[in-house]
Write a protein that holds these residues in place. Sequence first.
Motif, mmCIF file in Angstrom:
data_model
loop_
_atom_site.group_PDB
_atom_site.id
_atom_site.type_symbol
_atom_site.label_atom_id
_atom_site.label_comp_id
_atom_site.label_asym_id
_atom_site.label_seq_id
_atom_site.Cartn_x
_atom_site.Cartn_y
_atom_site.Cartn_z
ATOM 1 N N ALA A 269 1.163 -3.166 -4.650
ATOM 2 C CA ALA A 269 -0.184 -3.606 -4.993
ATOM 3 C C ALA A 269 -1.036 -2.427 -5.411
ATOM 4 O O ALA A 269 -1.179 -1.457 -4.667
ATOM 5 C CB ALA A 269 -0.826 -4.313 -3.797
ATOM 6 N N ALA A 270 -1.597 -2.501 -6.604
ATOM 7 C CA ALA A 270 -2.575 -1.528 -7.064
ATOM 8 C C ALA A 270 -3.869 -2.296 -7.317
ATOM 9 O O ALA A 270 -4.371 -2.967 -6.429
ATOM 10 C CB ALA A 270 -2.062 -0.820 -8.320
ATOM 11 N N ASP A 271 -4.415 -2.234 -8.538
ATOM 12 C CA ASP A 271 -5.545 -3.104 -8.844
ATOM 13 C C ASP A 271 -5.098 -4.565 -8.813
ATOM 14 O O ASP A 271 -5.876 -5.454 -8.484
ATOM 15 C CB ASP A 271 -6.119 -2.769 -10.217
ATOM 16 C CG ASP A 271 -6.908 -1.465 -10.214
ATOM 17 O OD1 ASP A 271 -7.301 -1.023 -9.122
ATOM 18 O OD2 ASP A 271 -7.118 -0.897 -11.291
ATOM 19 N N TRP A 272 -3.834 -4.780 -9.198
ATOM 20 C CA TRP A 272 -3.258 -6.131 -9.211
ATOM 21 C C TRP A 272 -1.863 -6.075 -8.615
ATOM 22 O O TRP A 272 -1.298 -5.000 -8.392
ATOM 23 C CB TRP A 272 -3.200 -6.667 -10.653
ATOM 24 C CG TRP A 272 -4.542 -6.666 -11.313
ATOM 25 C CD1 TRP A 272 -5.044 -5.711 -12.162
ATOM 26 C CD2 TRP A 272 -5.584 -7.620 -11.146
ATOM 27 N NE1 TRP A 272 -6.322 -6.033 -12.538
ATOM 28 C CE2 TRP A 272 -6.678 -7.200 -11.928
ATOM 29 C CE3 TRP A 272 -5.693 -8.807 -10.409
ATOM 30 C CZ2 TRP A 272 -7.867 -7.920 -11.990
ATOM 31 C CZ3 TRP A 272 -6.880 -9.523 -10.480
ATOM 32 C CH2 TRP A 272 -7.947 -9.077 -11.259
ATOM 33 N N ILE A 273 -1.307 -7.251 -8.364
ATOM 34 C CA ILE A 273 0.053 -7.351 -7.822
ATOM 35 C C ILE A 273 0.847 -8.221 -8.789
ATOM 36 O O ILE A 273 0.820 -9.458 -8.715
ATOM 37 C CB ILE A 273 0.050 -7.977 -6.422
ATOM 38 C CG1 ILE A 273 -0.884 -7.205 -5.492
ATOM 39 C CG2 ILE A 273 1.463 -8.003 -5.828
ATOM 40 C CD1 ILE A 273 -1.154 -7.907 -4.190
#
Length: 498
Positions: A269-273
Motif C-alpha cells: 500500500a502506497a497512495d493506493w493499493i
Amino acid sequence: MQRSTVRTALALTAAGLLAASMISGVAGAAPAERSTPVTIRTPDGMLMSYIINAKNEAPGHLKQLERAVARSGGAVVQSWPEIGVVVAHSDREAFRADMVRYAGKDMHSMGPTRSIAVGEGTPEDVPTPWGPAAARTQGAQPASRSDLRSSVKSPDAAAVAVADPRESEQWALKATKADQAHQVTEGSRDVLVGILDTGVDNKHPDLAPNFDPAKSVDCTDAGRPDRTEANWSTGGHGTHVAGIVAAARNGIGVVGIAPNVRIASVKVAADWIYPEYVVCGMMWVAAHGFDITNNSYNIDPFDFWCTDQAEQRASVYAVQKAVTYARDKGIVHTAAAGNHSWDFTKKTTDSSSPYDGGGAVDRQINSSCKYMHSQLDDMVVVSATTQDGLLASFSDRGLGIIDVGAPGHQVLSTINGGGYAKWNGTSMAAPNAAGVLALMKSAHPDWTPDQLEAALLQQADDHICAAPQNNTGPACEGTGENNSYYGEGTVDALDAVR
C-alpha cells in the motif's frame, strides 16, 4: 463451531476454482442481471498498468503473452510464471485491442488495474518503446488514497503518550484469552508473519526484537519486489497492525498476541493499493517461507470488482491465483472485513467506484462482484468487536462471509516513531486473529493451512446474534454457532495453544 460446508478452494486447484467462479459468480449461481459496465479510458500518451493472465501456467502461454506485449507497444514490468500472470505498461490507446489480436488463444483475460495514469512510472531498468518519463503525459494526479478512503487509515485514531508498560490497557489480550495463552507459549521464533500493509517501522523498540528485515520487501513500485529498506520501513498503519500481532514482551510499551514470533514488512500500500501490488506481495511470501499473512486493506480502485466484466475479472483472477498459490505453499491469510457497516450479501449498488481518479459512477452490482480481498477464497475474514463484546458499528458483515470476530475498537498498539495509539477498525481485528494463528502454528508446527483454519473456526467462542454497537447497519442473521456478525465466533488464543 466449524462451518458445515468446506470451502471449494480447499478441494479444487486455483485454475479449476476460478474457471468456475469467473463464469458463474459467487456461490456458483449466475447473477440475475449484469453489473453496470465501467469503461476505463486509456488515451494515447497516458501510461497505464495492465494485468494479463495466461490461459494456464504452461511456459509457452506466458512467453507468447510477453511477445504480444512487445508487439502491441507495451513493456513487461513483471512476470509471475508460477501463476501465469504478466504485469505490463503501455501508453497506447490501442494496446488492449492489439493484445487481443496478438495474444489470441494464449490469453485468458486482461484489464487495466487503475483508472489513472501510473504515478510511480515504469521502473528504470525496464526497456520501453516510449521515451523518458518526462515525455509522457501523466495528467493531474488525485489526492492520495488516505485522503479519500477510510479502510487504510483507521477511523478515530487517538494518540496516547508513551509511558510505562501498557499491558493493562490492552483489553484485546483478555478478550482473546491471549493473556492466558502466554502462560503456555508466547510463540516460536520459527513462525514468520507477513504484514501486508503500508510498511512497518522496524526501528520501533517494541517491534525491532521480532523484526526480520531479510524477509521484508516493497511491492508498490509498479508491482515488482524492491528490497530497499527505506521503502518498506515507512507506513503508520502497518506499524500499528504489526504491534497487535507481535509487539515484544520486553518491558517497553505493549505486548502482542504472539510476542515471540517473527514479523516482516511486505508493503503493498502506497497512495493506493493496486492489484499488481498485492499479487507481488503474495508471490513474495510464497517464495520466502512465511507461515501467516495479515491483510488489512481493500484493493483499489473499485469497492467491488465484478467478474461478469472482462477487464475487472482479470484483476480478480490474478489476485485470487496469487492468494491460492501462497496458501498452497503453507500460508494462512487473515483479512479485515472492511469498515463500511455493509452486509455483503445484501449489497446491490456501488456509487464510489472507480475512485482513484475521482470518476466514480453509480452502478448496479450483482453476485459476481467481489470486495477484494475479503470476498476472495482462501482468506480468514475477520469482523471487529468492541470491549463489550458486540459487533463494532463500522464493521462489515455477511452470513457465510465472516469467519470469526476479534477486537477492533480502541485497540492499543505501536505507531511510527516509537509511540503508541488506540485505533479502531477491522484493520485492528484481523491482526488479532493473525496473532492467534501464530500462537497456534507455534504450538502445532506441522499443521497445514487447512488444519490451522479449521481449528481457528472450531475453537472460536460461539457468539449469539446480539445487536451491534450503536445498533447500526443490517441486522444479524444466523445462529449462535454461525452468523453474519461473528461467523463461527470470537477467536480464542488459549484453545489455540492447548
